[in-house]
Design an enzyme around this catalytic site. Structure first.
Site, mmCIF file in Angstrom:
data_model
loop_
_atom_site.group_PDB
_atom_site.id
_atom_site.type_symbol
_atom_site.label_atom_id
_atom_site.label_comp_id
_atom_site.label_asym_id
_atom_site.label_seq_id
_atom_site.Cartn_x
_atom_site.Cartn_y
_atom_site.Cartn_z
ATOM 1 C CB CYS A 42 -16.840 6.652 1.906
ATOM 2 S SG CYS A 42 -16.909 6.325 3.664
ATOM 3 C CB CYS A 47 -15.402 3.266 4.434
ATOM 4 S SG CYS A 47 -14.431 4.335 3.392
ATOM 5 C CE LYS A 50 -13.623 -1.470 5.493
ATOM 6 N NZ LYS A 50 -12.516 -0.777 4.838
ATOM 7 C CE1 TYR A 176 -5.349 1.621 4.334
ATOM 8 C CE2 TYR A 176 -3.607 1.716 2.693
ATOM 9 C CZ TYR A 176 -4.180 2.184 3.863
ATOM 10 O OH TYR A 176 -3.593 3.211 4.550
ATOM 11 C CD GLU A 180 -9.793 -2.692 4.692
ATOM 12 O OE1 GLU A 180 -10.619 -2.455 3.783
ATOM 13 O OE2 GLU A 180 -9.423 -1.824 5.517
ATOM 14 N NE ARG A 197 4.060 -5.244 -7.575
ATOM 15 C CZ ARG A 197 3.895 -4.343 -8.509
ATOM 16 N NH1 ARG A 197 4.117 -4.639 -9.769
ATOM 17 N NH2 ARG A 197 3.491 -3.123 -8.206
ATOM 18 N N GLY A 260 -5.158 -1.808 -6.753
ATOM 19 C CA GLY A 260 -5.065 -0.346 -6.674
ATOM 20 C C GLY A 260 -6.244 0.346 -7.335
ATOM 21 C CG ASP A 301 -10.124 8.492 -3.098
ATOM 22 O OD1 ASP A 301 -9.670 9.073 -2.097
ATOM 23 O OD2 ASP A 301 -10.671 7.375 -3.043
ATOM 24 C CB ALA A 339 -7.729 1.877 10.678
ATOM 25 C CG HIS A 433 -5.573 -2.511 35.092
ATOM 26 N ND1 HIS A 433 -4.681 -3.161 34.260
ATOM 27 C CD2 HIS A 433 -5.959 -3.413 36.023
ATOM 28 C CE1 HIS A 433 -4.531 -4.396 34.692
ATOM 29 N NE2 HIS A 433 -5.297 -4.586 35.753
ATOM 30 C CD GLU A 438 -3.562 -1.664 31.544
ATOM 31 O OE1 GLU A 438 -3.139 -1.099 32.556
ATOM 32 O OE2 GLU A 438 -4.353 -2.630 31.586
HETATM 33 P P1 NDP Z 1 -3.172 -0.547 -2.679
HETATM 34 O O1 NDP Z 1 -2.373 0.491 -3.382
HETATM 35 O O2 NDP Z 1 -3.288 -0.520 -1.205
HETATM 36 O O3 NDP Z 1 -2.617 -1.986 -3.079
HETATM 37 C C1 NDP Z 1 -2.484 -2.367 -4.423
HETATM 38 C C2 NDP Z 1 -1.878 -3.754 -4.469
HETATM 39 O O4 NDP Z 1 -1.819 -4.179 -5.831
HETATM 40 C C3 NDP Z 1 -0.444 -3.804 -3.927
HETATM 41 O O5 NDP Z 1 -0.255 -4.991 -3.232
HETATM 42 C C4 NDP Z 1 0.394 -3.762 -5.202
HETATM 43 O O6 NDP Z 1 1.628 -4.394 -5.074
HETATM 44 C C5 NDP Z 1 -0.486 -4.590 -6.131
HETATM 45 N N1 NDP Z 1 -0.172 -4.346 -7.548
HETATM 46 C C6 NDP Z 1 -0.339 -3.208 -8.243
HETATM 47 N N2 NDP Z 1 0.091 -3.375 -9.512
HETATM 48 C C7 NDP Z 1 0.514 -4.652 -9.606
HETATM 49 C C8 NDP Z 1 1.093 -5.436 -10.656
HETATM 50 N N3 NDP Z 1 1.279 -4.929 -11.883
HETATM 51 N N4 NDP Z 1 1.433 -6.712 -10.387
HETATM 52 C C9 NDP Z 1 1.252 -7.235 -9.152
HETATM 53 N N5 NDP Z 1 0.734 -6.531 -8.123
HETATM 54 C C10 NDP Z 1 0.359 -5.260 -8.348
HETATM 55 O O7 NDP Z 1 -4.592 -0.497 -3.402
HETATM 56 P P2 NDP Z 1 -6.025 -1.005 -2.961
HETATM 57 O O8 NDP Z 1 -6.745 -1.245 -4.227
HETATM 58 O O9 NDP Z 1 -5.940 -2.087 -1.956
HETATM 59 O O10 NDP Z 1 -6.621 0.272 -2.234
HETATM 60 C C11 NDP Z 1 -6.613 1.531 -2.904
HETATM 61 C C12 NDP Z 1 -6.546 2.671 -1.922
HETATM 62 O O11 NDP Z 1 -7.805 2.803 -1.296
HETATM 63 C C13 NDP Z 1 -5.566 2.447 -0.778
HETATM 64 O O12 NDP Z 1 -4.281 2.844 -1.109
HETATM 65 C C14 NDP Z 1 -6.160 3.275 0.313
HETATM 66 O O13 NDP Z 1 -5.683 4.592 0.187
HETATM 67 C C15 NDP Z 1 -7.651 3.232 0.030
HETATM 68 N N6 NDP Z 1 -8.319 2.276 0.939
HETATM 69 C C16 NDP Z 1 -8.308 2.551 2.264
HETATM 70 C C17 NDP Z 1 -8.911 1.695 3.152
HETATM 71 C C18 NDP Z 1 -8.864 2.016 4.601
HETATM 72 O O14 NDP Z 1 -8.612 3.158 4.952
HETATM 73 N N7 NDP Z 1 -9.096 1.053 5.483
HETATM 74 C C19 NDP Z 1 -9.593 0.478 2.723
HETATM 75 C C20 NDP Z 1 -9.516 0.275 1.299
HETATM 76 C C21 NDP Z 1 -8.914 1.153 0.458
HETATM 77 P P3 NDP Z 1 2.946 -3.580 -4.591
HETATM 78 O O15 NDP Z 1 2.692 -3.176 -3.171
HETATM 79 O O16 NDP Z 1 4.035 -4.560 -4.760
HETATM 80 O O17 NDP Z 1 3.040 -2.401 -5.505
#
Ligand code: NDP
Length: 455
Positions: A42, A47, A50, A176, A180, A197, A260, A301, A339, A433, A438
């Protein structure tokens, strides 16, 4: 220096630091081991930097708006290296605060990789200590194996350390991190293509937010390459090429892997200590964060429950209160607000319309409007709000928003949800307001009534 502890915490990120300080406040002798910088994802590579980058990106739009409001001579050029220096100074300052908080709490910080040795022994670097309890709080890291070639691409870690912006960027993923960084880098002038996808970004979010986000991203010049499976990414002479299953190839000067994150479980001696992992490779835990091994707990995590900093902190404190404060505590993961700091930002707490429908009758209230600030600026920017309300008892089950200030507004409404507020409570709240917030207390008629639960 004693080698006997009540608790050894592995990982000095937000969760580990919170747990260790709370345990020490209850009188426990605590050691926290960290192999990298104190502060974790973080503070050091997530966070905080970012959001600092998001603030930098926000000025581009602010300059445009300023001209609409009568300012002249407003312009500028963004220099990534200057931002990088400011960011490095700020993360160093925050790391210093974390170190001081630990020291002031009486928690011993030990640098080095930790490893469970069994029978209450833990190695930290060259030292071996003994402890009654171990808390694993090692967090996660970007996954690199969703597609062949992904290890060639940057992750969010490297983007946050850039000193120069690429001319164009291919963002792989639609979650996410993808939305972002796509928003931030596009606002800073990078030509961004997002490849994912699904039909829409942010799978799992309310479709009304997903749809509006997709429209807004395109309006900000981001190309959405959606709805096609991704096959492999390759380096080319001038950047990267992403092959998709329909035969198309997307190209850009740089690529961001946002597919991910995976739990950091390697090198900890977990298998030898009898700590089981789940199907995702995360540490398996029960509702009290206990692992399968006696005397070993895990939070944050590394457990892949809800990968959010405040959740890791709450899990860490609940563990410490239960084990050392004689005050049984558990985290309720159902009403955690979250968020997404894309542009426009999204925030949400509680059930989506689809999830609520599985439980019973539901009333949906909406507001969709042009924010007042755009009046002098033009453009198509809109804000959208949705309340998901229980059709039987009027309890508000979900709050969803996309638009300026959504994270700040929804954070406050999360208190109302936690308290079990009903739509009547929202109705009898007098508006502030003129604000955007609101609109949440001025929704009179449902736009939809779902009378029965879907099978
Ligand atoms: P996410 O799980 O949010 O997104 C992963 C993305 O990768 C999805 O679009 C997923 O597609 C895609 N993906 C995964 N495997 C494949 C594949 N084999 N082929 C094509 N697409 C694929 O992960 P992030 O890395 O963005 O973030 C990780 C975590 O970190 C979040 O889940 C969140 O919990 C945390 N985070 C929170 C933030 C916040 O609070 N603002 C900011 C950043 C991170 P599909 O959806 O189709 O599976």
């Amino acid at each position: 220096m004693s080698d006997e502890f009540d608790l050894v915490v592995i990982g000095a990120g937000s969760g580990g630091v919170a747990a260790s300080r709370r345990a020490a406040a209850h009188g426990a002798r605590v050691l926290i081991a960290e192999a990298d910088r104190v502060g974790g994802t973080c503070v050091i590579r997530g966070c905080v930097p970012k959001k600092l980058m998001m603030y930098a990106a926000g000025f581009a739009q602010a300059f445009d708006e300023a001209r609409g409001y009568g300012w002249t001579g407003v312009a500028g050029r963004f220099e990534m290296s200057r931002w990088a220096d400011a960011k490095a100074a700020e993360t160093a300052r925050l790391e210093g605060i974390y170190r001081k908080l630990l020291a002031d709490s009486g928690v011993e910080l030990a640098a080095g990789q930790a490893r469970l040795l069994g029978d209450g022994a833990v190695a930290v670097g060259d030292r071996t200590v003994r402890t009654k309890r171990v808390l694993i709080a090692t967090g996660g890291r970007p996954s690199r194996d969703a597609l062949p070639g992904l290890s060639l691409a940057m992750t969010s870690n490297e983007v946050l350390d850039l000193r120069e912006l690429p001319a164009s960027l291919l963002v792989v993923g639609g979650g996410y991190i993808a939305v972002e960084f796509a928003s931030i880098l596009a606002a800073l002038g990078v030509k961004v293509t997002m490849a994912f996808r699904g039909a829409l970004p942010l799978r799992g979010f309310d479709p009304d937010l997903q749809q509006r986000l997709a429209t807004a991203l395109v309006a900000r010049g981001i190309a959405l390459a959606a709805g096609v499976d991704l096959q492999a990414i390759e380096r080319t002479s001038d950047g990267f090429a992403l092959r998709r299953s329909d035969g198309t190839v997307l190209r850009a000067a740089a690529a961001l892997n946002a597919t991910g994150r995976v739990a950091n479980t390697e090198g900890l001696g977990l298998a030898e200590a009898g700590v089981a992992l789940d199907a995702d490779g995360a540490v398996a835990v029960d509702a009290d964060s206990r692992t399968s091994a006696a005397g070993v707990w895990a939070i944050g995590d590394v457990t892949h429950r809800m990968n959010l900093t405040p959740v890791a902190i709450a899990e860490g404190r609940a563990f410490a209160d239960t084990e050392f404060g004689h005050r049984a505590a558990r985290v309720d993961h159902r009403t955690v607000a979250s968020a997404v700091f894309c542009d426009p930002p999204i925030a949400t707490v509680g059930l989506t319309e689809a999830d609520a429908l599985k439980l019973g009758p539901v009333d949906i209230f909406e507001a969709d409007f042009r924010p007042m600030k755009t009046a002098f600026v033009g453009g198509e920017a809109r804000s959208y709000m949705k309340l998901v309300v229980d059709g039987l008892n009027e309890r508000v089950l979900g709050v969803h928003m996309i638009g300026a200030d959504a994270p700040e507004i929804v954070q406050s409404l999360a208190v109302a949800l936690t308290c079990g507020a009903t739509k009547r409570d929202f109705d009898r709240t007098v508006a502030v307001h003129p604000t955007a917030a609101e609109e949440f207390v001025l929704m009179r008629q449902p736009v939809r009534r779902h009378l029965a639960a879907l099978p």
